[in-house]
Design a protein around this motif. Structure first.
Motif, PDB file in Angstrom:
ATOM      1  N   LYS A   1       5.502  -8.440  18.716  1.00 31.95           N
ATOM      2  CA  LYS A   1       5.317  -9.873  18.477  1.00 31.95           C
ATOM      3  C   LYS A   1       6.082 -10.250  17.216  1.00 31.95           C
ATOM      4  O   LYS A   1       6.566  -9.391  16.488  1.00 31.95           O
ATOM      5  CB  LYS A   1       3.827 -10.219  18.284  1.00 31.95           C
ATOM      6  CG  LYS A   1       2.936  -9.867  19.455  1.00 31.95           C
ATOM      7  CD  LYS A   1       3.178 -10.766  20.632  1.00 31.95           C
ATOM      8  CE  LYS A   1       2.244 -10.408  21.776  1.00 31.95           C
ATOM      9  NZ  LYS A   1       2.489 -11.214  22.961  1.00 31.95           N
TER      10      LYS A   1
ATOM     11  N   GLY B   1      -3.926  -9.081  22.603  1.00 29.42           N
ATOM     12  CA  GLY B   1      -5.077  -9.956  22.765  1.00 29.42           C
ATOM     13  C   GLY B   1      -5.723  -9.644  24.084  1.00 29.42           C
ATOM     14  O   GLY B   1      -6.080  -8.504  24.364  1.00 29.42           O
TER      15      GLY B   1
ATOM     16  N   ARG C   1       5.992 -21.709  24.341  1.00 30.61           N
ATOM     17  CA  ARG C   1       5.248 -21.598  25.596  1.00 30.61           C
ATOM     18  C   ARG C   1       6.126 -21.106  26.743  1.00 30.61           C
ATOM     19  O   ARG C   1       7.198 -21.622  26.992  1.00 30.61           O
ATOM     20  CB  ARG C   1       4.649 -22.947  25.977  1.00 30.61           C
ATOM     21  CG  ARG C   1       3.846 -22.898  27.273  1.00 30.61           C
ATOM     22  CD  ARG C   1       3.246 -24.234  27.653  1.00 30.61           C
ATOM     23  NE  ARG C   1       2.190 -24.567  26.703  1.00 30.61           N
ATOM     24  CZ  ARG C   1       2.064 -25.772  26.156  1.00 30.61           C
ATOM     25  NH1 ARG C   1       2.894 -26.738  26.441  1.00 30.61           N
ATOM     26  NH2 ARG C   1       1.079 -25.995  25.315  1.00 30.61           N
TER      27      ARG C   1
ATOM     28  N   GLN D   1       4.321 -25.055  19.600  1.00 30.11           N
ATOM     29  CA  GLN D   1       3.658 -24.931  20.897  1.00 30.11           C
ATOM     30  C   GLN D   1       4.634 -25.138  22.050  1.00 30.11           C
ATOM     31  O   GLN D   1       4.666 -24.359  22.997  1.00 30.11           O
ATOM     32  CB  GLN D   1       2.543 -25.970  20.983  1.00 30.11           C
ATOM     33  CG  GLN D   1       1.289 -25.448  21.578  1.00 30.11           C
ATOM     34  CD  GLN D   1       0.158 -26.459  21.484  1.00 30.11           C
ATOM     35  OE1 GLN D   1       0.208 -27.424  20.723  1.00 30.11           O
ATOM     36  NE2 GLN D   1      -0.863 -26.227  22.262  1.00 30.11           N
TER      37      GLN D   1
ATOM     38  N   ALA E   1       1.828 -18.376  13.024  1.00 28.70           N
ATOM     39  CA  ALA E   1       1.993 -18.375  14.471  1.00 28.70           C
ATOM     40  C   ALA E   1       2.448 -16.996  14.921  1.00 28.70           C
ATOM     41  O   ALA E   1       3.374 -16.428  14.341  1.00 28.70           O
ATOM     42  CB  ALA E   1       3.001 -19.429  14.900  1.00 28.70           C
TER      43      ALA E   1
ATOM     44  N   PHE F   1      -2.445 -20.412  13.974  1.00 31.64           N
ATOM     45  CA  PHE F   1      -3.565 -20.547  13.047  1.00 31.64           C
ATOM     46  C   PHE F   1      -3.167 -21.537  11.963  1.00 31.64           C
ATOM     47  O   PHE F   1      -2.045 -21.483  11.458  1.00 31.64           O
ATOM     48  CB  PHE F   1      -3.903 -19.196  12.390  1.00 31.64           C
ATOM     49  CG  PHE F   1      -4.178 -18.100  13.381  1.00 31.64           C
ATOM     50  CD1 PHE F   1      -5.431 -17.970  13.953  1.00 31.64           C
ATOM     51  CD2 PHE F   1      -3.189 -17.203  13.744  1.00 31.64           C
ATOM     52  CE1 PHE F   1      -5.685 -16.958  14.872  1.00 31.64           C
ATOM     53  CE2 PHE F   1      -3.434 -16.189  14.651  1.00 31.64           C
ATOM     54  CZ  PHE F   1      -4.688 -16.067  15.222  1.00 31.64           C
TER      55      PHE F   1
ATOM     56  N   GLY G   1       0.895 -16.258  22.650  1.00 31.06           N
ATOM     57  CA  GLY G   1       0.589 -16.173  21.232  1.00 31.06           C
ATOM     58  C   GLY G   1      -0.487 -17.132  20.776  1.00 31.06           C
ATOM     59  O   GLY G   1      -1.171 -17.766  21.575  1.00 31.06           O
ATOM     60  N   LYS G   2      -0.597 -17.264  19.464  1.00 29.31           N
ATOM     61  CA  LYS G   2      -1.613 -18.100  18.839  1.00 29.31           C
ATOM     62  C   LYS G   2      -1.002 -18.817  17.634  1.00 29.31           C
ATOM     63  O   LYS G   2      -0.036 -18.352  17.036  1.00 29.31           O
ATOM     64  CB  LYS G   2      -2.773 -17.248  18.319  1.00 29.31           C
ATOM     65  CG  LYS G   2      -3.521 -16.452  19.347  1.00 29.31           C
ATOM     66  CD  LYS G   2      -4.789 -17.145  19.737  1.00 29.31           C
ATOM     67  CE  LYS G   2      -5.717 -16.335  20.596  1.00 29.31           C
ATOM     68  NZ  LYS G   2      -5.188 -15.592  21.688  1.00 29.31           N
TER      69      LYS G   2
ATOM     70  N   LYS H   1       5.557 -12.827  13.774  1.00 31.89           N
ATOM     71  CA  LYS H   1       4.647 -13.697  13.032  1.00 31.89           C
ATOM     72  C   LYS H   1       5.480 -14.640  12.174  1.00 31.89           C
ATOM     73  O   LYS H   1       6.330 -14.210  11.401  1.00 31.89           O
ATOM     74  CB  LYS H   1       3.724 -12.872  12.143  1.00 31.89           C
ATOM     75  CG  LYS H   1       2.745 -13.698  11.340  1.00 31.89           C
ATOM     76  CD  LYS H   1       1.862 -12.790  10.515  1.00 31.89           C
ATOM     77  CE  LYS H   1       0.870 -13.556   9.697  1.00 31.89           C
ATOM     78  NZ  LYS H   1       0.056 -12.667   8.862  1.00 31.89           N
TER      79      LYS H   1
END
Length: 112
Positions: free
Chosen positions: A58, A37, A82, A78, A6, A92, A89-90, A60
């Motif tokens: 960021k 991004g 948020r 999430q 993440a 995976f 962010g993302k 990770k």
């Protein structure tokens, strides 16, 4: 087994860590990262000169967990990460074939 990677905003790290602990996640790895991004960075003013900041700070987060913990962990990340603004962010999710604990030689889910 699954691996979650993440990428989140740095100031959300404590909230995400606490949310993961609440759902029973024991171990995480955190790395400081830089990237962009859709934001494509931004411009800043420094001593009267404007310059472009391409890579934004960021964090990770990496977690390896059993398949049955995946949904709860993803939901926790999430909700905690948020802000509703661009650059949140993302997350995976990857498959993990094998895990080996170096100290004991345990393998698979026992090594997590």
């Amino acid at each position: 087994m699954k691996k979650i990677e993440a990428i989140i905003k740095p100031f959300k790290l404590d909230e995400v860590k606490e949310a993961l602990q609440e759902v029973g996640i024991q171990g995480i790895t955190v790395t400081e990262a830089k990237g962009f991004g859709r934001q494509k960075g931004h411009t800043e003013l420094y001593r009267g000169a404007e310059y472009v900041v391409d890579f934004l700070p960021k964090v990770k987060i990496e977690i390896v967990l059993a398949d049955q913990q995946l949904e709860a962990a993803v939901d926790a990340i999430q909700k905690a990460a948020r802000t509703g603004r661009i650059g949140d962010g993302k997350i995976f999710v990857l498959n993990v074939d094998e895990v080996i604990r170096i100290r004991t030689g345990e393998t698979g889910a026992d090594a997590i």
